[in-house]
Write a protein that holds these residues in place. Structure first.
Motif, mmCIF file in Angstrom:
data_model
loop_
_atom_site.group_PDB
_atom_site.id
_atom_site.type_symbol
_atom_site.label_atom_id
_atom_site.label_comp_id
_atom_site.label_asym_id
_atom_site.label_seq_id
_atom_site.Cartn_x
_atom_site.Cartn_y
_atom_site.Cartn_z
ATOM 1 N N ARG A 134 -31.048 22.743 -1.570
ATOM 2 C CA ARG A 134 -29.823 22.441 -1.982
ATOM 3 C C ARG A 134 -30.176 21.548 -3.621
ATOM 4 N NH1 ARG A 134 -29.062 19.223 2.430
ATOM 5 N NH2 ARG A 134 -27.864 19.448 2.847
ATOM 6 N N GLY A 135 -31.693 21.183 -4.165
ATOM 7 C CA GLY A 135 -32.195 20.925 -5.335
ATOM 8 C C GLY A 135 -31.867 22.136 -5.939
ATOM 9 N N ASP A 147 -19.380 24.107 -2.134
ATOM 10 C CA ASP A 147 -19.666 25.334 -2.017
ATOM 11 C C ASP A 147 -21.446 25.443 -2.176
ATOM 12 O OD1 ASP A 147 -19.622 27.915 -3.278
ATOM 13 O OD2 ASP A 147 -20.772 27.609 -4.920
ATOM 14 N N VAL A 148 -21.724 24.389 -2.037
ATOM 15 C CA VAL A 148 -23.920 24.317 -2.352
ATOM 16 C C VAL A 148 -23.193 23.686 -0.583
ATOM 17 C CG1 VAL A 148 -25.522 22.633 -2.505
ATOM 18 C CG2 VAL A 148 -23.932 23.555 -4.209
ATOM 19 N N GLU A 149 -23.193 23.009 0.329
ATOM 20 C CA GLU A 149 -23.540 22.622 0.785
ATOM 21 C C GLU A 149 -22.810 24.181 2.347
ATOM 22 O OE1 GLU A 149 -25.001 20.359 2.949
ATOM 23 O OE2 GLU A 149 -25.186 19.753 0.824
ATOM 24 N N ARG A 150 -22.077 25.474 1.423
ATOM 25 C CA ARG A 150 -22.071 26.235 2.715
ATOM 26 C C ARG A 150 -23.423 27.395 1.964
ATOM 27 N NH1 ARG A 150 -19.281 27.929 6.188
ATOM 28 N NH2 ARG A 150 -18.586 29.968 5.706
ATOM 29 N N ARG A 151 -23.916 27.303 0.961
ATOM 30 C CA ARG A 151 -24.619 28.276 0.654
ATOM 31 C C ARG A 151 -26.240 27.662 1.049
ATOM 32 N NH1 ARG A 151 -24.254 31.529 -4.985
ATOM 33 N NH2 ARG A 151 -22.139 31.555 -4.897
ATOM 34 N N VAL A 152 -26.466 26.653 1.525
ATOM 35 C CA VAL A 152 -27.293 25.868 1.770
ATOM 36 C C VAL A 152 -27.160 26.168 3.477
ATOM 37 C CG1 VAL A 152 -28.697 23.294 2.852
ATOM 38 C CG2 VAL A 152 -27.952 24.000 0.438
ATOM 39 N N ASP A 153 -26.380 26.112 4.089
ATOM 40 C CA ASP A 153 -25.985 26.678 5.504
ATOM 41 C C ASP A 153 -26.344 27.920 5.837
ATOM 42 O OD1 ASP A 153 -25.124 23.954 6.348
ATOM 43 O OD2 ASP A 153 -22.545 24.593 6.014
ATOM 44 N N LEU A 154 -25.876 29.187 5.456
ATOM 45 C CA LEU A 154 -25.999 30.281 5.077
ATOM 46 C C LEU A 154 -27.958 30.521 5.143
ATOM 47 C CD1 LEU A 154 -25.722 33.188 5.396
ATOM 48 C CD2 LEU A 154 -25.690 33.060 2.360
ATOM 49 N N ARG A 181 -43.002 23.172 -10.257
ATOM 50 C CA ARG A 181 -41.578 22.919 -10.647
ATOM 51 C C ARG A 181 -40.921 22.373 -9.952
ATOM 52 N NH1 ARG A 181 -40.156 28.128 -11.304
ATOM 53 N NH2 ARG A 181 -40.068 27.126 -13.728
ATOM 54 N N PRO A 182 -40.504 20.512 -10.096
ATOM 55 C CA PRO A 182 -40.104 19.845 -9.830
ATOM 56 C C PRO A 182 -39.324 20.303 -9.335
ATOM 57 C CG PRO A 182 -40.473 19.205 -11.359
ATOM 58 C CD PRO A 182 -41.172 20.197 -11.708
ATOM 59 N N VAL A 183 -38.517 19.936 -8.166
ATOM 60 C CA VAL A 183 -37.596 20.263 -7.799
ATOM 61 C C VAL A 183 -36.464 18.859 -6.808
ATOM 62 C CG1 VAL A 183 -35.661 21.414 -6.161
ATOM 63 C CG2 VAL A 183 -36.883 22.181 -6.900
ATOM 64 N N SER A 184 -35.497 18.152 -7.572
ATOM 65 C CA SER A 184 -35.206 16.926 -6.748
ATOM 66 C C SER A 184 -36.061 15.735 -6.803
ATOM 67 C CB SER A 184 -34.522 17.305 -5.966
ATOM 68 O OG SER A 184 -33.916 17.776 -5.362
ATOM 69 N N SER A 185 -37.214 15.434 -6.130
ATOM 70 C CA SER A 185 -37.967 14.894 -6.352
ATOM 71 C C SER A 185 -39.436 14.628 -5.714
ATOM 72 C CB SER A 185 -37.116 13.022 -5.351
ATOM 73 O OG SER A 185 -37.718 14.441 -3.834
ATOM 74 N N PRO A 186 -40.702 14.069 -5.698
ATOM 75 C CA PRO A 186 -42.132 14.330 -5.422
ATOM 76 C C PRO A 186 -42.158 14.626 -3.634
ATOM 77 C CG PRO A 186 -41.721 12.225 -6.504
ATOM 78 C CD PRO A 186 -40.552 12.832 -6.410
ATOM 79 N N ALA A 187 -41.309 13.294 -2.748
ATOM 80 C CA ALA A 187 -40.354 13.791 -1.705
ATOM 81 C C ALA A 187 -40.444 14.694 -1.105
ATOM 82 C CB ALA A 187 -39.503 12.789 -1.358
#
Length: 286
Positions: A134-135, A147-154, A181-187
């Motif tokens: 998602r990030g 659109d992002v959620e559809r791509r995540v689902d795929l 490379r950080p994506v979204s958050s450390p978690a």
């Protein structure tokens, strides 16, 4: 194969049938010009059918099989396969969310017996967690939430490939930059590294890392993927993506160059054991 931008993406079965159609024509000693005359089309159309650049129309295929002297029973079996090849793959329901040129990639991925990947930027889709995916996808061109959620689902559905009974061998080379490379958050990054550690224990997955210390190397120009199949008619195919499309290469000289680079990088990358140590070290730093 050439750059793919638009149009109906071929399934692997359609790729196979296109090559078989070309082989039948050559066996019958029929030129593309003669085949085109039988169909009342241009030789370019025949070439595009054999190269799977267009769909295989059943009436056209029937005419060609007769022109090539294929026995009726064999011809009907071929037609049955053509009808199956023209049916969209499971990924077709995501056609609203992905470009047509990427559908061909999913088809190849779905049928490959070996997938070798070099990725200098992000964790490959088959090993991404949902939040990491998602990030990454949010960084795209003005994509809506839907659109992002559809791509995540795929992306998540594609990962079923790794747990099926005859899962392909997945051999991935990651640049150290992917982990830095950080994506979204450390978690999110911790969870992603955990996912890579988990994947590294799977019998069908080989994971290696190219540390910064390796310095310059031949593959550093960009990501690419090599597919191999348990299908005699299909050669190895290399996929390389760019900003607005993708290139699919199946010429032996091109594929051999990419394979040589992969082998060279694999020899310089971390071993499987050192990869796990490297990942655990990165996780502690997050």
């Amino acid at each position: 194969m050439t750059e793919a931008r638009t149009g109906s993406a071929p399934t692997v079965l359609r790729l196979v049938l296109g090559k078989r159609l070309g082989a039948l024509r050559e066996k019958a000693k029929v030129t593309r010009e003669e085949a085109a005359t039988a169909l009342d089309v241009t030789p370019l159309t025949v070439r595009r059918m054999e190269n799977s650049e267009v769909g295989l129309k059943v009436p056209y295929v029937r005419v060609l099989l007769r022109a090539y002297g294929v026995p009726e029973r064999e011809a009907e079996e071929f037609i049955t396969l053509v009808k199956a090849a023209n049916r969209p793959g499971w990924w077709h329901r995501y056609r609203d969310a992905v470009p047509s040129w990427f559908s061909a990639y999913v088809s190849l991925e779905d049928e490959a017996s070996l997938i070798r990947t070099y990725e200098p930027h992000y964790v490959p889709g088959l090993l991404q967690t949902e939040e990491y995916a998602r990030g990454v996808l949010r960084a795209g061109f003005h994509r809506s939430v839907d659109d992002v959620e559809r791509r995540v689902d795929l992306r998540i559905e594609r990962q079923r490939l790794l747990t099926k009974q005859e899962a392909p061998i997945l051999w991935i080379l990651l640049e150290e930059a992917v982990l830095r490379r950080p994506v979204s958050s450390p978690a999110v990054m911790k969870a992603q590294v955990d996912r890579l550690l988990e994947a590294s224990t799977m019998p069908s997955v080989t994971l290696q890392i190219m540390p910064f210390a390796v310095g310059p190397h031949l593959g550093a120009f960009g990501p690419f993927h090599l597919f191999r199949f348990d299908i005699a008619e299909l050669p190895d195919i290399v996929y390389a993506e760019n900003l607005t499309g993708a290139v699919y290469l199946d010429q032996r000289v091109d594929v051999a160059a990419y394979l040589e680079v992969l082998d060279s990088m694999s020899a310089r990358a971390t071993s499987v054991k050192r990869t796990r140590d490297f990942l655990q070290h990165v996780r502690k730093e997050l």
